[in-house]
Design an enzyme around this catalytic site. Structure first.
Site, PDB file in Angstrom:
ATOM      1  N   GLU A 108       0.839  -1.211   0.000  1.00  0.00           N
ATOM      2  CA  GLU A 108       0.000   0.000   0.000  1.00  0.00           C
ATOM      3  C   GLU A 108       0.872   1.258   0.000  1.00  0.00           C
ATOM      4  OE1 GLU A 108      -2.295  -1.643   3.437  1.00  0.00           O
ATOM      5  OE2 GLU A 108      -4.007  -0.811   2.354  1.00  0.00           O
ATOM      6  N   GLU A 128      -4.089  -9.210   3.634  1.00  0.00           N
ATOM      7  CA  GLU A 128      -4.769  -8.896   4.900  1.00  0.00           C
ATOM      8  C   GLU A 128      -5.956  -9.805   5.177  1.00  0.00           C
ATOM      9  OE1 GLU A 128      -3.573  -6.694   2.819  1.00  0.00           O
ATOM     10  OE2 GLU A 128      -2.782  -4.935   3.842  1.00  0.00           O
TER      11      GLU A 128
HETATM   12  C1  3H9 Z   1      -1.306  -4.964   7.167  1.00  0.00           C
HETATM   13  O1  3H9 Z   1      -0.355  -4.678   6.510  1.00  0.00           O
HETATM   14  C2  3H9 Z   1      -2.392  -3.982   7.511  1.00  0.00           C
HETATM   15  C3  3H9 Z   1      -2.424  -2.785   6.596  1.00  0.00           C
HETATM   16  O2  3H9 Z   1      -3.238  -3.040   5.479  1.00  0.00           O
HETATM   17  C4  3H9 Z   1      -3.093  -1.616   7.287  1.00  0.00           C
HETATM   18  C5  3H9 Z   1      -2.349  -1.023   8.420  1.00  0.00           C
HETATM   19  C6  3H9 Z   1      -3.007   0.216   8.916  1.00  0.00           C
HETATM   20  N1  3H9 Z   1       4.372  -8.401  11.384  1.00  0.00           N
HETATM   21  O3  3H9 Z   1       6.675 -16.175   7.657  1.00  0.00           O
HETATM   22  P1  3H9 Z   1       8.077 -16.194   8.110  1.00  0.00           P
HETATM   23  C7  3H9 Z   1       7.458 -12.512  11.371  1.00  0.00           C
HETATM   24  S1  3H9 Z   1      -1.485  -6.493   7.842  1.00  0.00           S
HETATM   25  C8  3H9 Z   1       5.060  -8.975  12.384  1.00  0.00           C
HETATM   26  O4  3H9 Z   1       8.562 -17.356   8.882  1.00  0.00           O
HETATM   27  P2  3H9 Z   1       8.940 -16.402   5.378  1.00  0.00           P
HETATM   28  C9  3H9 Z   1       6.992 -13.938  11.556  1.00  0.00           C
HETATM   29  O5  3H9 Z   1       6.117 -14.033  12.657  1.00  0.00           O
HETATM   30  C10 3H9 Z   1      -0.009  -7.366   7.363  1.00  0.00           C
HETATM   31  N2  3H9 Z   1       5.815 -10.078  12.244  1.00  0.00           N
HETATM   32  O6  3H9 Z   1       9.082 -15.932   6.888  1.00  0.00           O
HETATM   33  C11 3H9 Z   1       8.307 -14.655  11.777  1.00  0.00           C
HETATM   34  O7  3H9 Z   1       8.702 -14.420  13.120  1.00  0.00           O
HETATM   35  P3  3H9 Z   1       9.563 -15.502  13.900  1.00  0.00           P
HETATM   36  C12 3H9 Z   1      -0.039  -7.797   5.958  1.00  0.00           C
HETATM   37  C13 3H9 Z   1       5.880 -10.626  11.024  1.00  0.00           C
HETATM   38  O8  3H9 Z   1      10.180 -16.000   4.694  1.00  0.00           O
HETATM   39  C14 3H9 Z   1       9.270 -13.898  10.878  1.00  0.00           C
HETATM   40  O9  3H9 Z   1       8.662 -12.632  10.622  1.00  0.00           O
HETATM   41  N3  3H9 Z   1       1.101  -8.619   5.670  1.00  0.00           N
HETATM   42  C15 3H9 Z   1       5.177 -10.084   9.953  1.00  0.00           C
HETATM   43  O10 3H9 Z   1       8.503 -17.815   5.304  1.00  0.00           O
HETATM   44  C16 3H9 Z   1       9.540 -14.581   9.568  1.00  0.00           C
HETATM   45  O11 3H9 Z   1       8.291 -14.864   8.945  1.00  0.00           O
HETATM   46  C17 3H9 Z   1       1.091  -9.948   5.840  1.00  0.00           C
HETATM   47  O12 3H9 Z   1       0.103 -10.531   6.204  1.00  0.00           O
HETATM   48  C18 3H9 Z   1       4.409  -8.920  10.156  1.00  0.00           C
HETATM   49  N4  3H9 Z   1       3.717  -8.328   9.144  1.00  0.00           N
HETATM   50  O13 3H9 Z   1       7.723 -15.560   4.791  1.00  0.00           O
HETATM   51  C19 3H9 Z   1       2.383 -10.680   5.531  1.00  0.00           C
HETATM   52  N5  3H9 Z   1       5.408 -10.863   8.867  1.00  0.00           N
HETATM   53  O14 3H9 Z   1      10.811 -15.691  13.115  1.00  0.00           O
HETATM   54  C20 3H9 Z   1       2.687 -11.663   6.615  1.00  0.00           C
HETATM   55  C21 3H9 Z   1       6.232 -11.826   9.264  1.00  0.00           C
HETATM   56  O15 3H9 Z   1       9.727 -14.923  15.245  1.00  0.00           O
HETATM   57  N6  3H9 Z   1       3.945 -12.309   6.422  1.00  0.00           N
HETATM   58  N7  3H9 Z   1       6.523 -11.693  10.559  1.00  0.00           N
HETATM   59  O16 3H9 Z   1       8.701 -16.738  13.889  1.00  0.00           O
HETATM   60  C22 3H9 Z   1       4.150 -13.308   5.536  1.00  0.00           C
HETATM   61  O17 3H9 Z   1       3.283 -13.673   4.765  1.00  0.00           O
HETATM   62  C23 3H9 Z   1       5.476 -13.992   5.548  1.00  0.00           C
HETATM   63  O18 3H9 Z   1       6.088 -13.733   6.782  1.00  0.00           O
HETATM   64  C24 3H9 Z   1       6.455 -13.539   4.429  1.00  0.00           C
HETATM   65  C25 3H9 Z   1       7.855 -14.183   4.676  1.00  0.00           C
HETATM   66  C26 3H9 Z   1       5.913 -14.017   3.080  1.00  0.00           C
HETATM   67  C27 3H9 Z   1       6.639 -12.060   4.422  1.00  0.00           C
END
Ligand code: 3H9
Length: 689
Positions: A108, A128
């Site tokens: 975004e 999201e």
């Molecule tokens: C949003 O953006 C709202 C907005 O629209 C509006 C706001 C006003 N936050 O998955 P992994 C941590 S909502 C905090 O194993 P990969 C995860 O817990 C968000 N922590 O790696 C893990 O921690 P740990 C929209 C996060 O390489 C570590 O990072 N975005 C976040 O397999 C590694 O993650 C999403 O929904 C986060 N946003 O995959 C994306 N993301 O090592 C969510 C990750 O302690 N994330 N962590 O266990 C993903 O889909 C995957 O993490 C990603 C990497 C594809 C990025």
């Protein structure tokens, strides 16, 4: 350490300001990052020598979204909206340099920039909805303006990211680079300045805002998502982009986001997000233990399961040897694999050349000796102890030292199988779910002697295969099927006491499962459980009677339900109803009407009770592991957060009382609340707290 704060660096490259954010592991937009960005933009704005700005991220990815752990806490200014407002207020071109996964709030933010340059492997998306949310930083208003409401709606409601080439052709990114990304973005900014290109903001565009086809697309995308609040909110927000002025649409989006983020469904989905990642960490396996390298694999048995597992390896780019006992069986197995791939290609899910590449990675053989070079061997032969033990004794002789030896089983004692070898430390169970190439859950069964590095290797491999690995201990049915067995017992009792298959399935579907227990049995095949029961000397009166009448489920066109030729739609079957009524009467049971609430309680609470026993025995390490198993393997509605999370929401004291009530109605001692459940309920605690 950046020059603005610990996460944000600001430097000059000639007339271009380069802002680099470094907040490992995924550059989530936490408060410090947002504050640093606002300050960097202020500097870029105030410095008259700066003519353009590049925003890039260090590490493995551009911003993967908002910092999820900040949700539910008091907001801290500046918000992501403030950052975006600062970008849009710039009179100088702002170029986002995307790599890795530009997701959610990160994407975004990029949409608010004037231009987007992407590294070739980048994926962009708005996931999201998978957290029970909608994009809350303008994504529902800007993306439809950039690529049209229909395409935007698909990305927002599915939450699935798209690759850079698709993003380029849709007009989301302006350039893809194979070279150094930051340099490419700087050059891009310089060209924009030199050419005096107009700085049009996405928010000011309306040429793509055509509502035609929107209603149909919305209906199609949300048809199967009933019960979930987020997809409906996504549709509403994108519709607003068509019918409302930008600022008003943005305001409505914020309201919807605030409502969802405070709601039960998103909380449950965020629990699953973190539980899934937690499950990959095994409490007594230190992070320092390195997984063994896996460059090649072998799968023994080219049946439905073995073929599906071989596809998992090929899909992950790992060459795999697929072994069968005869040329004929091998040919059949390989044909099934090719047919599966062809179906995916015909549905547009895979490019034809990619299919060729994957099929080329699967090498079919009929000599077991061929597994001797593989780093991991998965045995997927018949679910019979003696057969499996023979295979493992052979493997012991053939497999190379330190190869991971996995048995794909859903019921058998992995310890006994391991003892067929002299290397039980390398042996573990992998319980893939059918179809193995589709289902995400992978139960990794830890034997008594499985070594820590073998376990770490299996978990890392599971993730590489795109699975959600959860480690479980040895017991009959492991975690998922052991809990499912409790539900099956209650299904049978409900049918005998007064319910009909369609009533049970309707109640469970309304709870949020994609299908009820009777429909699920029809899909899996009633004869499978029948054979297992016969082997174990057990009985299930109604299901056995159905099998004896030739009702094996969908494969025979009749099971608990009737199926028209070529259709998977269950139709209530008067003959089955008659059979059930007669059985009740034969057993002297006075049938009574059973309400939906009782059906749901008697399906769900005994499973929770079994989950408590599983936890107490250490078969699962954490309640969240059980939740992940049920969400990814058995269709538990993600927005209810899994059985143990759901139990905590209901309150364990309430569950204890209801189980006691049903046990008192003499419906079986297994319904008595488990000791752990009793204890936690008595302490006013939940499984997770
Ligand atoms: C949003 O953006 C709202 C907005 O629209 C509006 C706001 C006003 N936050 O998955 P992994 C941590 S909502 C905090 O194993 P990969 C995860 O817990 C968000 N922590 O790696 C893990 O921690 P740990 C929209 C996060 O390489 C570590 O990072 N975005 C976040 O397999 C590694 O993650 C999403 O929904 C986060 N946003 O995959 C994306 N993301 O090592 C969510 C990750 O302690 N994330 N962590 O266990 C993903 O889909 C995957 O993490 C990603 C990497 C594809 C990025």
């Amino acid at each position: 350490m950046g020059s603005i704060n610990a996460s944000v660096d600001f430097r000059r490259d000639g007339e271009t300001a380069v802002v680099i954010v470094d907040n490992p592991p995924v550059n989530a937009l936490k408060h410090e990052v947002r504050a640093g960005l606002v300050e960097a933009l202020r500097r870029g704005h105030d410095d008259t020598a700066v003519k353009g700005i590049v925003i890039a991220c260090a590490g493995r990815t551009f911003f993967a979204g908002a910092e999820i752990t900040e949700f539910g806490k008091p907001p801290q200014a500046p918000s992501l909206h403030d950052v975006i407002a600062a970008i849009e207020a710039m009179q100088k071109p702002v170029v986002a340099a995307l790599h890795g996964t530009a997701l959610g709030g990160g994407f975004e933010l990029a949409l608010a920039c004037h231009f987007r340059v992407a590294a070739s492997g980048t994926r962009v998306g708005l996931p999201e909805v998978k957290l029970g949310l909608l994009p809350g930083a303008g994504g529902t208003q800007r993306l439809p303006r950039l690529i049209g409401p229909e395409k935007a709606l698909k990305m927002i409601v599915t939450g699935d990211p798209i690759g850079a080439p698709e993003a380029l052709s849709a007009g989301i990114v302006d350039e893809i680079t194979e070279g150094d990304l930051t340099n490419a973005a700087i050059s891009f900014a310089r060209r924009v300045i030199a050419e005096g290109r107009p700085l049009t903001l996405v928010r000011d565009r309306d040429d793509k805002l055509i509502g035609e086809g929107f209603a149909d697309a919305a209906e199609e995308l949300t048809r199967r998502l009933r019960g979930r609040e987020a997809p409906a909110a996504c549709v509403e927000a994108v519709r607003n982009a068509i019918v409302l002025p930008f600022e008003e649409g943005l305001k409505r989006e914020s309201e919807l986001f605030r409502r969802l983020v405070a709601g039960d469904q998103s909380k449950a989905q965020r629990h699953i997000f973190f539980a899934e990642r937690e499950a990959a960490k095994i409490p007594d396996v230190p992070g320092a233990i390195k997984p063994r390298p896996i460059a090649s694999a072998a799968v023994i048995g080219a049946g439905t399961m073995g073929g599906g597992i071989a596809m998992c390896f090929a899909n992950a780019g790992i060459p795999v040897t697929l072994v069968e006992t005869s040329r004929d069986l091998l040919r059949k197995g390989l044909d099934r694999v090719t047919t599966n791939y062809r179906t995916t290609v015909s549905r547009g899910g895979l490019a034809a050349d990619e299919m060729e590449r994957r099929v080329g990675l699967i090498n079919g053989v009929t000599e077991l000796d061929a597994v001797g070079t593989a780093d991991v061997v998965v045995e997927a032969v018949f679910e019979e102890m003696d057969v499996k033990k023979r295979v493992f004794a052979d493997l012991d002789r053939i497999a190379k030292p330190a190869a991971l030896l996995a048995t794909n089983t859903s019921t058998l004692d992995v310890n006994e199988i391991a003892l067929a070898t002299v290397r039980p430390q390398d042996v573990l169970g992998t319980h893939f779910f059918s179809p193995a190439n589709v289902m995400r859950l992978l139960e990794i069964v830890r034997g008594a002697q499985t070594s820590l590095d073998a376990l770490a290797t299996a978990v890392a491999l599971g993730r590489r295969l795109g699975k959600v690995p959860v480690t479980v201990g040895v017991c009959y049915g492991f975690v998922g099927n052991r809990m499912l067995a409790r539900r099956s017992v209650e299904t049978e009792r409900l049918l005998l006491e007064g319910a009909l298959p369609q009533e049970i399935d309707a109640a469970i579907a309304r709870f949020g499962f994609p299908m009820g227990p009777c429909g699920m049995m029809d899909l899996a095949g009633l004869d499978v459980g029948w054979r297992i029961r016969q082997g174990r000397g057990e009985r299930a009166v109604i299901e056995d009677a159905l099998c004896e009448a030739g009702h094996y489920g969908q494969k025979t066109g009749r099971g608990y339900f009737r199926y028209e030729a070529g259709s998977r739609t269950p139709i209530p079957d008067p003959e089955v109803e008659k059979l059930i009524l007669e059985t009740s009467s034969r057993l002297g049971i006075n049938r009574r009407p059973i309400g939906e609430e009782e059906i749901v309680e008697r399906m769900i609470l005994p499973m929770i009770n079994e989950g408590a026993r599983i936890l107490e025995e250490g078969i699962a390490a954490r309640p969240g592991d059980i939740d992940v198993i049920w969400v990814y393997g058995y269709g538990w509605p993600v927005w209810r957060g899994g059985p143990m999370y759901y139990a905590d929401q209901l309150g364990l004291a309430h569950i204890r009382d209801r189980l006691t009530y049903y046990a008192d109605q003499s419906r079986g001692e297994t319904l008595r609340p488990a000791p752990l459940l009793q204890r936690l309920a008595g302490q006013g605690r939940g499984f997770g707290s």
